[in-house]
Scaffold this motif. Sequence first.
Motif, PDB file in Angstrom:
ATOM      1  N   LEU A   1      31.776  43.801 -42.729  1.00 40.04           N
ATOM      2  CA  LEU A   1      33.220  43.168 -43.389  1.00 40.04           C
ATOM      3  C   LEU A   1      33.922  44.159 -44.074  1.00 40.04           C
ATOM      4  CD1 LEU A   1      31.429  40.029 -45.192  1.00 40.04           C
ATOM      5  CD2 LEU A   1      32.697  40.023 -43.135  1.00 40.04           C
ATOM      6  N   ALA A   2      33.693  45.449 -44.327  1.00 37.52           N
ATOM      7  CA  ALA A   2      34.400  46.400 -44.929  1.00 37.52           C
ATOM      8  C   ALA A   2      35.834  46.617 -43.994  1.00 37.52           C
ATOM      9  CB  ALA A   2      33.718  47.638 -44.852  1.00 37.52           C
ATOM     10  N   PRO A   3      35.882  46.678 -42.937  1.00 36.54           N
ATOM     11  CA  PRO A   3      37.276  46.641 -42.224  1.00 36.54           C
ATOM     12  C   PRO A   3      37.974  45.416 -42.336  1.00 36.54           C
ATOM     13  CG  PRO A   3      35.638  47.327 -40.509  1.00 36.54           C
ATOM     14  CD  PRO A   3      34.834  46.714 -41.869  1.00 36.54           C
ATOM     15  N   TRP A   4      37.587  44.219 -42.615  1.00 33.40           N
ATOM     16  CA  TRP A   4      38.204  42.976 -42.744  1.00 33.40           C
ATOM     17  C   TRP A   4      38.701  42.976 -44.258  1.00 33.40           C
ATOM     18  CZ3 TRP A   4      39.907  40.402 -39.025  1.00 33.40           C
ATOM     19  CH2 TRP A   4      39.196  40.586 -37.506  1.00 33.40           C
TER      20      TRP A   4
ATOM     21  N   ALA B   1      42.960  44.142 -48.789  1.00 32.98           N
ATOM     22  CA  ALA B   1      43.688  44.089 -49.946  1.00 32.98           C
ATOM     23  C   ALA B   1      44.917  44.952 -50.033  1.00 32.98           C
ATOM     24  CB  ALA B   1      42.674  43.852 -51.418  1.00 32.98           C
ATOM     25  N   ASP B   2      44.596  46.247 -49.563  1.00 31.50           N
ATOM     26  CA  ASP B   2      45.821  47.324 -49.795  1.00 31.50           C
ATOM     27  C   ASP B   2      46.844  46.827 -48.926  1.00 31.50           C
ATOM     28  OD1 ASP B   2      43.903  47.620 -47.992  1.00 31.50           O
ATOM     29  OD2 ASP B   2      44.106  49.719 -47.641  1.00 31.50           O
ATOM     30  N   VAL B   3      46.703  46.395 -47.849  1.00 35.79           N
ATOM     31  CA  VAL B   3      47.585  45.983 -46.752  1.00 35.79           C
ATOM     32  C   VAL B   3      48.459  44.756 -47.242  1.00 35.79           C
ATOM     33  CG1 VAL B   3      47.941  44.757 -44.405  1.00 35.79           C
ATOM     34  CG2 VAL B   3      46.104  46.664 -44.800  1.00 35.79           C
ATOM     35  N   PHE B   4      47.762  43.735 -47.899  1.00 27.95           N
ATOM     36  CA  PHE B   4      48.419  42.799 -48.549  1.00 27.95           C
ATOM     37  C   PHE B   4      49.627  43.010 -49.700  1.00 27.95           C
ATOM     38  CE2 PHE B   4      48.780  39.565 -51.793  1.00 27.95           C
ATOM     39  CZ  PHE B   4      49.560  38.386 -51.130  1.00 27.95           C
ATOM     40  N   ILE B   5      49.164  44.225 -50.394  1.00 27.61           N
ATOM     41  CA  ILE B   5      49.894  44.762 -51.511  1.00 27.61           C
ATOM     42  C   ILE B   5      51.303  45.211 -50.949  1.00 27.61           C
ATOM     43  CG2 ILE B   5      50.139  46.438 -53.249  1.00 27.61           C
ATOM     44  CD1 ILE B   5      47.274  45.813 -54.248  1.00 27.61           C
ATOM     45  N   ILE B   6      50.970  46.102 -49.667  1.00 27.50           N
ATOM     46  CA  ILE B   6      52.026  46.795 -49.139  1.00 27.50           C
ATOM     47  C   ILE B   6      53.151  45.911 -48.699  1.00 27.50           C
ATOM     48  CG2 ILE B   6      52.629  48.168 -47.069  1.00 27.50           C
ATOM     49  CD1 ILE B   6      49.997  49.718 -47.733  1.00 27.50           C
ATOM     50  N   GLY B   7      52.400  44.600 -47.924  1.00 31.25           N
ATOM     51  CA  GLY B   7      53.336  43.458 -47.359  1.00 31.25           C
ATOM     52  C   GLY B   7      54.139  42.877 -48.330  1.00 31.25           C
ATOM     53  N   ALA B   8      53.487  42.731 -49.437  1.00 28.60           N
ATOM     54  CA  ALA B   8      54.037  41.892 -50.658  1.00 28.60           C
ATOM     55  C   ALA B   8      55.280  42.952 -51.259  1.00 28.60           C
ATOM     56  CB  ALA B   8      53.203  41.570 -51.935  1.00 28.60           C
ATOM     57  N   LEU B   9      54.905  43.890 -51.326  1.00 31.49           N
ATOM     58  CA  LEU B   9      56.099  44.880 -52.014  1.00 31.49           C
ATOM     59  C   LEU B   9      57.284  45.058 -50.971  1.00 31.49           C
ATOM     60  CD1 LEU B   9      54.056  48.079 -53.361  1.00 31.49           C
ATOM     61  CD2 LEU B   9      55.487  46.349 -54.669  1.00 31.49           C
ATOM     62  N   VAL B  10      56.961  45.220 -49.711  1.00 30.09           N
ATOM     63  CA  VAL B  10      58.164  45.249 -48.657  1.00 30.09           C
ATOM     64  C   VAL B  10      58.712  43.664 -48.743  1.00 30.09           C
ATOM     65  CG1 VAL B  10      58.671  45.136 -46.267  1.00 30.09           C
ATOM     66  CG2 VAL B  10      56.853  46.607 -46.949  1.00 30.09           C
ATOM     67  N   SER B  11      58.253  42.748 -49.033  1.00 27.02           N
ATOM     68  CA  SER B  11      58.806  41.332 -48.924  1.00 27.02           C
ATOM     69  C   SER B  11      59.750  41.401 -50.401  1.00 27.02           C
ATOM     70  CB  SER B  11      57.987  40.358 -48.688  1.00 27.02           C
ATOM     71  OG  SER B  11      57.038  40.079 -49.909  1.00 27.02           O
TER      72      SER B  11
ATOM     73  N   TRP C   1      49.919  42.907 -61.005  1.00 27.57           N
ATOM     74  CA  TRP C   1      49.247  44.024 -61.370  1.00 27.57           C
ATOM     75  C   TRP C   1      47.850  43.856 -61.454  1.00 27.57           C
ATOM     76  CZ3 TRP C   1      52.329  47.879 -60.522  1.00 27.57           C
ATOM     77  CH2 TRP C   1      53.567  47.662 -60.929  1.00 27.57           C
ATOM     78  N   ALA C   2      47.286  42.574 -61.717  1.00 28.39           N
ATOM     79  CA  ALA C   2      46.122  42.139 -61.484  1.00 28.39           C
ATOM     80  C   ALA C   2      45.490  42.487 -60.130  1.00 28.39           C
ATOM     81  CB  ALA C   2      45.778  40.727 -62.369  1.00 28.39           C
ATOM     82  N   PHE C   3      46.207  41.762 -59.371  1.00 26.91           N
ATOM     83  CA  PHE C   3      45.710  42.052 -57.853  1.00 26.91           C
ATOM     84  C   PHE C   3      45.907  43.310 -57.482  1.00 26.91           C
ATOM     85  CE2 PHE C   3      46.108  41.873 -53.277  1.00 26.91           C
ATOM     86  CZ  PHE C   3      45.220  41.061 -53.059  1.00 26.91           C
ATOM     87  N   CYS C   4      46.738  44.516 -58.035  1.00 30.22           N
ATOM     88  CA  CYS C   4      46.750  45.989 -57.619  1.00 30.22           C
ATOM     89  C   CYS C   4      45.450  46.352 -58.206  1.00 30.22           C
ATOM     90  CB  CYS C   4      47.941  46.293 -58.216  1.00 30.22           C
ATOM     91  SG  CYS C   4      49.365  46.167 -57.412  1.00 30.22           S
ATOM     92  N   ALA C   5      45.089  46.125 -59.335  1.00 27.92           N
ATOM     93  CA  ALA C   5      43.782  46.520 -59.896  1.00 27.92           C
ATOM     94  C   ALA C   5      42.641  46.047 -59.164  1.00 27.92           C
ATOM     95  CB  ALA C   5      43.537  46.147 -61.384  1.00 27.92           C
ATOM     96  N   PHE C   6      42.754  44.818 -58.661  1.00 29.40           N
ATOM     97  CA  PHE C   6      41.620  44.292 -57.875  1.00 29.40           C
ATOM     98  C   PHE C   6      41.216  45.026 -56.753  1.00 29.40           C
ATOM     99  CE2 PHE C   6      40.711  41.686 -54.004  1.00 29.40           C
ATOM    100  CZ  PHE C   6      39.484  41.464 -54.299  1.00 29.40           C
ATOM    101  N   ALA C   7      42.550  45.525 -55.970  1.00 27.91           N
ATOM    102  CA  ALA C   7      42.765  46.018 -54.782  1.00 27.91           C
ATOM    103  C   ALA C   7      42.010  47.634 -54.927  1.00 27.91           C
ATOM    104  CB  ALA C   7      43.925  46.358 -53.839  1.00 27.91           C
TER     105      ALA C   7
END
Length: 79
Positions: free
Chosen positions: A28-31, A34-44, A61-67
Motif C-alpha cells: 500500500l505504500a505507493p498509494w 498525502a504529499d501529492v494532496f498537499i502540493i495539489g492543495a497549495l496549487v489550488s 498545518w495539521a495535515f502537513c504534519a500528518f503527511a
Amino acid sequence: GVVWLQFGLLRSRPMPFSRDIARSLAHLAPWMMADVFIIGALVSLIKVAGIAQIELGISFWAFCAFAILLLMTVQSIDA
C-alpha cells in the motif's frame, strides 16, 4: 497496521497476522499520496488567492504534519 506491528515489537512476540499486515503495508505504500494532496492543495490555493482572501488554518498545518509523519513512518518499516 503500524500500531499493530509496533505493539507486537513491544511485547517481544509478534501479534497474530503481523506478517500479512507488514506485507499489506509494503504493497500500500505507493498509494499513500498525502504529499501529492498537499502540493495539489497549495496549487489550488494559489489560484484561488487571486480571486478571494485565503488563510491557512490549523487543519492545513495539521495535515502537513500528518503527511510528514506518514512519510517517516512508511520509511521506517522494513519491507
